[in-house]
Design an enzyme around this catalytic site. Structure first.
Site, PDB file in Angstrom:
ATOM      1  N   CYS A 129     -13.860  -1.411   3.358  1.00 25.06           N
ATOM      2  CA  CYS A 129     -13.733  -0.507   4.120  1.00 25.06           C
ATOM      3  C   CYS A 129     -13.850  -0.206   5.582  1.00 25.06           C
ATOM      4  O   CYS A 129     -13.696   1.393   6.100  1.00 25.06           O
ATOM      5  CB  CYS A 129     -13.992   1.564   3.518  1.00 25.06           C
ATOM      6  SG  CYS A 129     -16.242   0.503   3.217  1.00 25.06           S
ATOM      7  N   GLN A 274       9.247  -9.265   6.770  1.00 22.03           N
ATOM      8  CA  GLN A 274      11.001  -9.532   6.505  1.00 22.03           C
ATOM      9  C   GLN A 274      12.072  -9.282   7.796  1.00 22.03           C
ATOM     10  O   GLN A 274      12.755  -8.494   6.915  1.00 22.03           O
ATOM     11  CB  GLN A 274      11.448  -9.398   5.731  1.00 22.03           C
ATOM     12  CG  GLN A 274      10.658 -10.543   3.987  1.00 22.03           C
ATOM     13  CD  GLN A 274      10.273  -8.630   2.744  1.00 22.03           C
ATOM     14  OE1 GLN A 274      10.581  -7.755   2.789  1.00 22.03           O
ATOM     15  NE2 GLN A 274       9.953  -9.444   1.854  1.00 22.03           N
TER      16      GLN A 274
END
Length: 291
Positions: A129, A274
């Protein structure tokens, strides 16, 4: 700028698993990304009156610990330049065997301006975190975050598409374990200049920035940063402190990350994978895209 390097053997651990394929199960060896606590201690004060205290404990992948400490000090606003550091070392005077190689001390220059109230917070960080316990966004904005200059680098849109694969090919740790994040620094032409891996996204970036700081290569204003996960507020803040004007992330940005990028003048890209990506802030640095 130094070349990407492989993680040391201490970054990996081996275990036995039961591997299931369809309805079949078999015993097999597996490689895990190591995760251990690193305590960062700070030495400061005038000559003859030096003080030492624990600044932070972070869960990290062992390796490049001194870079991690240096990057953390810079991106949290506790130092402003390489000149503020006079020494970094693994502490030899630890009491427990498990603390060996897991405690680092950073010595500040006597002339370094130190915000003592910030030290009183006694940071605790985790690999997942980032810095926890921040009481307000204003406190984070105060951590030496500049507004970046309104200039380059100008990055061809096609180059952005190539960065994830180039980063992945250099990720030796991820290839072995599947469990490490990466922060990679590229030239505007797409040349991979520096890469660091860690079980924590924030640690990987602090290691990269710390390496540049210790090599006196800051600010990184002519470079492009790619991170392997999502783009959080802390990653935008750390990039801005290092002078990085283009931050690309394989994952999504948070709303606060977008707001911070807009405020800091930082070009922020998300979902870079992609052959597609979104531009969330300051798109003018990405060139060659039809509107």
């Amino acid at each position: 700028m130094s070349a990407p390097v492989f993680l040391p053997p201490a970054s990996y651990e081996y275990t036995r698993v039961q591997r299931v394929t369809g309805a079949e199960r078999r015993e097999a060896d597996d490689i895990l990304a190591a995760e251990e606590p690193l305590e960062i201690r700070l030495g400061y004060g005038p000559a003859g009156q030096r003080e030492q205290r624990t600044l932070a404990v972070t869960m990290r992948t062992p390796g490049h610990d001194l870079e991690l400490a240096a990057g953390f000090l810079l991106t949290e606003g506790l130092i402003r330049s390489r000149a503020d550091l006079t020494g970094l070392l693994h502490c030899p005077d630890v009491q427990k065997p498990e603390e060996r190689e897991n405690v680092v001390r950073a010595e500040l220059a006597t002339a370094a301006a130190l915000d003592l109230p910030r030290l009183e917070r006694h940071f605790y960080t985790s690999s997942s975190c980032g810095v926890c316990g921040k009481t307000s966004i204003a406190a984070v904005h105060a951590a030496a975050c500049p507004v970046l200059p309104a200039d380059g680098p100008l990055v061809p849109a096609a180059v952005i598409h190539e960065l994830p694969e180039r980063q992945r090919q250099a990720q030796a740790g991820f290839e072995q374990t599947g469990g490490l994040h990466a922060a990679a620094l590229f030239s505007p032409a797409g040349e991979l200049l520096l890469l660091r891996e860690d079980v924590g996204r924030h640690n990987a970036l602090d290691k990269l920035i710390g390496a540049a700081l210790l090599a006196d290569e800051l600010p990184l204003s002519r470079h492009v940063l790619l991170v392997s996960g999502r783009a959080s507020f802390e990653l935008v803040q750390k990039a801005a402190v290092a002078g990085i004007a283009v931050l690309a992330a394989v994952g999504a940005p948070s709303s606060l990350a977008v707001q911070a990028a807009q405020d800091f003048g930082l070009t922020l890209l998300g979902f870079v994978r992609q052959q597609r990506y979104n531009i969330y802030a300051h798109p003018w640095r990405v060139q060659g895209v039809n509107e």
